[in-house]
Design an enzyme around this catalytic site. Structure first.
Site, PDB file in Angstrom:
ATOM      1  N   ARG A  46       0.823  -1.207   0.000  1.00  0.00           N
ATOM      2  CA  ARG A  46       0.000   0.000   0.000  1.00  0.00           C
ATOM      3  C   ARG A  46       0.862   1.265   0.000  1.00  0.00           C
ATOM      4  NH1 ARG A  46      -3.618   2.845   4.356  1.00  0.00           N
ATOM      5  NH2 ARG A  46      -5.169   3.856   3.001  1.00  0.00           N
ATOM      6  N   ASN A  70      -3.419   8.679   4.701  1.00  0.00           N
ATOM      7  CA  ASN A  70      -2.254   8.034   5.325  1.00  0.00           C
ATOM      8  C   ASN A  70      -2.238   8.108   6.851  1.00  0.00           C
ATOM      9  OD1 ASN A  70      -1.169   7.371   2.799  1.00  0.00           O
ATOM     10  ND2 ASN A  70      -0.104   9.328   2.627  1.00  0.00           N
ATOM     11  N   HIS A  96       0.579   4.398  -2.614  1.00  0.00           N
ATOM     12  CA  HIS A  96       0.416   5.783  -2.160  1.00  0.00           C
ATOM     13  C   HIS A  96       1.608   6.654  -2.538  1.00  0.00           C
ATOM     14  CE1 HIS A  96      -3.082   5.294   0.928  1.00  0.00           C
ATOM     15  NE2 HIS A  96      -3.309   4.648  -0.199  1.00  0.00           N
ATOM     16  N   HIS A 101      -6.450  -5.731  -2.308  1.00  0.00           N
ATOM     17  CA  HIS A 101      -7.305  -5.859  -1.121  1.00  0.00           C
ATOM     18  C   HIS A 101      -7.665  -7.318  -0.817  1.00  0.00           C
ATOM     19  CE1 HIS A 101      -8.733  -1.359  -1.154  1.00  0.00           C
ATOM     20  NE2 HIS A 101      -7.435  -1.498  -0.956  1.00  0.00           N
TER      21      HIS A 101
HETATM   22  C1  HEM Z   1      -9.120   1.589  -5.899  1.00  0.00           C
HETATM   23  C2  HEM Z   1      -9.005   2.520  -4.971  1.00  0.00           C
HETATM   24  C3  HEM Z   1      -8.556   2.231  -3.573  1.00  0.00           C
HETATM   25  C4  HEM Z   1      -9.159   2.672  -2.443  1.00  0.00           C
HETATM   26  C5  HEM Z   1     -10.388   3.556  -2.350  1.00  0.00           C
HETATM   27  C6  HEM Z   1      -8.413   2.135  -1.338  1.00  0.00           C
HETATM   28  C7  HEM Z   1      -8.690   2.388  -0.002  1.00  0.00           C
HETATM   29  C8  HEM Z   1      -8.132   1.721   1.059  1.00  0.00           C
HETATM   30  C9  HEM Z   1      -8.515   1.877   2.433  1.00  0.00           C
HETATM   31  C10 HEM Z   1      -9.596   2.828   2.945  1.00  0.00           C
HETATM   32  C11 HEM Z   1      -7.772   1.032   3.179  1.00  0.00           C
HETATM   33  C12 HEM Z   1      -7.830   0.833   4.684  1.00  0.00           C
HETATM   34  C13 HEM Z   1      -6.928   1.832   5.351  1.00  0.00           C
HETATM   35  C14 HEM Z   1      -7.105   1.895   6.849  1.00  0.00           C
HETATM   36  O1  HEM Z   1      -8.209   1.693   7.348  1.00  0.00           O
HETATM   37  O2  HEM Z   1      -6.112   2.179   7.570  1.00  0.00           O
HETATM   38  C15 HEM Z   1      -6.888   0.341   2.274  1.00  0.00           C
HETATM   39  C16 HEM Z   1      -5.959  -0.609   2.636  1.00  0.00           C
HETATM   40  C17 HEM Z   1      -5.123  -1.234   1.766  1.00  0.00           C
HETATM   41  N1  HEM Z   1      -4.945  -0.925   0.423  1.00  0.00           N
HETATM   42 FE1  HEM Z   1      -6.186   0.163  -0.685  1.00  0.00          FE
HETATM   43  N2  HEM Z   1      -7.391   1.369  -1.814  1.00  0.00           N
HETATM   44  C18 HEM Z   1      -7.428   1.408  -3.183  1.00  0.00           C
HETATM   45  C19 HEM Z   1      -6.520   0.814  -4.041  1.00  0.00           C
HETATM   46  C20 HEM Z   1      -5.417   0.107  -3.633  1.00  0.00           C
HETATM   47  C21 HEM Z   1      -4.330  -0.291  -4.501  1.00  0.00           C
HETATM   48  C22 HEM Z   1      -4.223   0.073  -5.990  1.00  0.00           C
HETATM   49  C23 HEM Z   1      -3.448  -0.973  -3.744  1.00  0.00           C
HETATM   50  C24 HEM Z   1      -2.129  -1.603  -4.127  1.00  0.00           C
HETATM   51  C25 HEM Z   1      -1.828  -1.997  -5.350  1.00  0.00           C
HETATM   52  C26 HEM Z   1      -3.999  -1.028  -2.402  1.00  0.00           C
HETATM   53  C27 HEM Z   1      -3.450  -1.711  -1.348  1.00  0.00           C
HETATM   54  C28 HEM Z   1      -3.972  -1.745  -0.069  1.00  0.00           C
HETATM   55  C29 HEM Z   1      -3.524  -2.648   0.951  1.00  0.00           C
HETATM   56  C30 HEM Z   1      -2.512  -3.762   0.778  1.00  0.00           C
HETATM   57  C31 HEM Z   1      -4.228  -2.315   2.132  1.00  0.00           C
HETATM   58  C32 HEM Z   1      -4.060  -2.950   3.521  1.00  0.00           C
HETATM   59  C33 HEM Z   1      -2.902  -2.245   4.223  1.00  0.00           C
HETATM   60  C34 HEM Z   1      -2.574  -2.751   5.604  1.00  0.00           C
HETATM   61  O3  HEM Z   1      -3.152  -3.715   6.076  1.00  0.00           O
HETATM   62  O4  HEM Z   1      -1.689  -2.121   6.225  1.00  0.00           O
HETATM   63  N3  HEM Z   1      -5.166  -0.335  -2.373  1.00  0.00           N
HETATM   64  N4  HEM Z   1      -7.118   0.791   0.982  1.00  0.00           N
END
Ligand code: HEM
Ligand SMILES: *[C@@H]1O[C@H](CO)[C@@H](O)[C@H](O)[C@H]1NC(C)=O
Length: 319
Positions: A63, A95, A67, A194
């Site tokens: 992630r 973030n 970002h 995800h």
């Molecule tokens: C399509 C639009 C996307 C949205 C709206 C989005 C939004 C989010 C949100 C809200 C979270 C939870 C954050 C939290 O509660 O702290 C999250 C976690 C995450 N996102 Fe996305 N995301 C998107 C695309 C992506 C992409 C493109 C990737 C990587 C290629 C990605 C990888 C991740 C990962 C791996 C997590 C978990 C991180 C952790 O457990 O520390 N996301 N995302």
């Protein structure tokens, strides 16, 4: 390189840019093969020990890379601490209290510096670490083009403007990825990230209490640890069945109306991505291939030409 004088280097750079007309340097998997031959091994072992300690770290680093790349290109900008002269990205809305794994990258950087002084950018270390995170969790692997440089500054407002939020509609997602030259297909494949990691209650509360396109059993399960009020930081896995496995279960969940975020379920809600989601849900091979191709595209986003860059010595601080 060290044998060139400054002016000789400058002259070379000018000739190079005249001949190529390229706005951005070309990335290559062999970029450090003579200057830092052990780079791949150092990053891989740093990630292996981090993931062994906590599986989620593979997700968190992936992630961070997303970002980083969406804000002025993959330039390590997300890794910079705030300074008196700029407010950086670490505390931007998407973030703050959420992006994590900075200490893992800082530690890997320290090891890389010990082996290859002032040679490898933080942006490249993050690109390699994200790839290793995916493969350590059971996902695909690929060769990472290298040669990125690090920014000297970071922008909180650019992070707020460029990173999609969990309430985004399909149209917004398509347009925000489109502005990075990523197709709807790339966007849907990248969202498969995800399949690993966790989200805070605050990011999915309204979905589990108010939306109708959600499996009732799943909503009830999530409501148990994400109350209507309070508990904003309570975590839930994106993928219940294989929380730490990088697979295509994300898409199977979407088909079963078990997307965790509103933005996740937007990919399978009667719109243009439904057929592709169904295809990925049935074909891990197709998902892996498209995910890798989209990661390569995303990893190729670079700062616009003329942006001052460097190879940072510490990832959290400009030189
Ligand atoms: C399509 C639009 C996307 C949205 C709206 C989005 C939004 C989010 C949100 C809200 C979270 C939870 C954050 C939290 O509660 O702290 C999250 C976690 C995450 N996102 Fe996305 N995301 C998107 C695309 C992506 C992409 C493109 C990737 C990587 C290629 C990605 C990888 C991740 C990962 C791996 C997590 C978990 C991180 C952790 O457990 O520390 N996301 N995302
Ligand atoms: C929700 O998921 C459960 C499995 O956990 C299943 O038994 C149920 O039929 C699903 N509900 C709907 C409406 O599809």
């Amino acid at each position: 390189m060290a044998i060139f004088t400054k002016s000789a280097l400058f002259g070379f750079a000018v000739v190079f840019s005249v001949f190529t007309g390229a706005a951005n340097a070309q990335l290559s998997p062999n970029f450090y093969s003579t200057s830092c031959p052990n780079l791949g091994t150092i990053v891989r072992s740093g990630m292996a020990s981090a993931v062994q300690t906590e599986k989620r770290m593979g997700a968190s680093i992936l992630r961070l890379f997303f970002h980083d790349c969406f804000v002025n290109g993959c330039d390590g900008s997300i890794l910079l601490d705030d300074t008196p002269t700029f407010t950086g990205e670490k505390n931007a809305g998407p973030n703050a209290n959420s992006a994590r794994g900075f200490e893992v990258i800082d530690a890997i950087k320290k090891q890389v510096e010990a082996s290859c002084k002032a040679t490898v950018s933080c942006a490249d270390i993050l690109a390699l670490a994200a790839r290793d995170g995916v493969s350590l969790l059971g996902g695909p692997t690929w060769s990472v083009p290298l040669g990125r440089k690090d920014s000297r500054t970071a922008s909180q407002s650019a992070a707020n403007a460029n990173l999609p939020g969990p309430g985004s509609s399909l149209a917004t997602l398509i347009s925000m990825f489109g502005s990075k030259n990523l197709s709807p297909r790339d966007m849907t494949a990248l969202s498969g990230a995800h399949t690993v990691g966790q989200a805070r209650c605050t990011t999915f509360r309204s979905r589990i209490y108010t939306e109708r396109n959600i499996n009732g059993t799943f909503a009830a399960l999530r409501q148990r640890t994400c109350p209507r009020t309070g508990g904003d930081s309570a975590l839930a896995p994106f993928d219940v069945q294989t929380a730490d496995g990088f697979d295509n279960a994300y898409y199977q969940n979407l088909v079963a109306q078990r997307g965790l975020l509103h933005s996740d379920q937007e990919l399978f809600n009667g719109g243009s991505q439904d057929a592709l989601v169904r295809q990925y849900s049935n074909s891990p091979v197709q998902f892996s291939a498209d995910f890798v191709s989209a990661m390569l595209k995303m990893g190729g986003l670079l700062p616009s030409s003329g942006t001052p860059t460097e190879v940072r010595l510490k990832c959290s601080k400009a030189n």
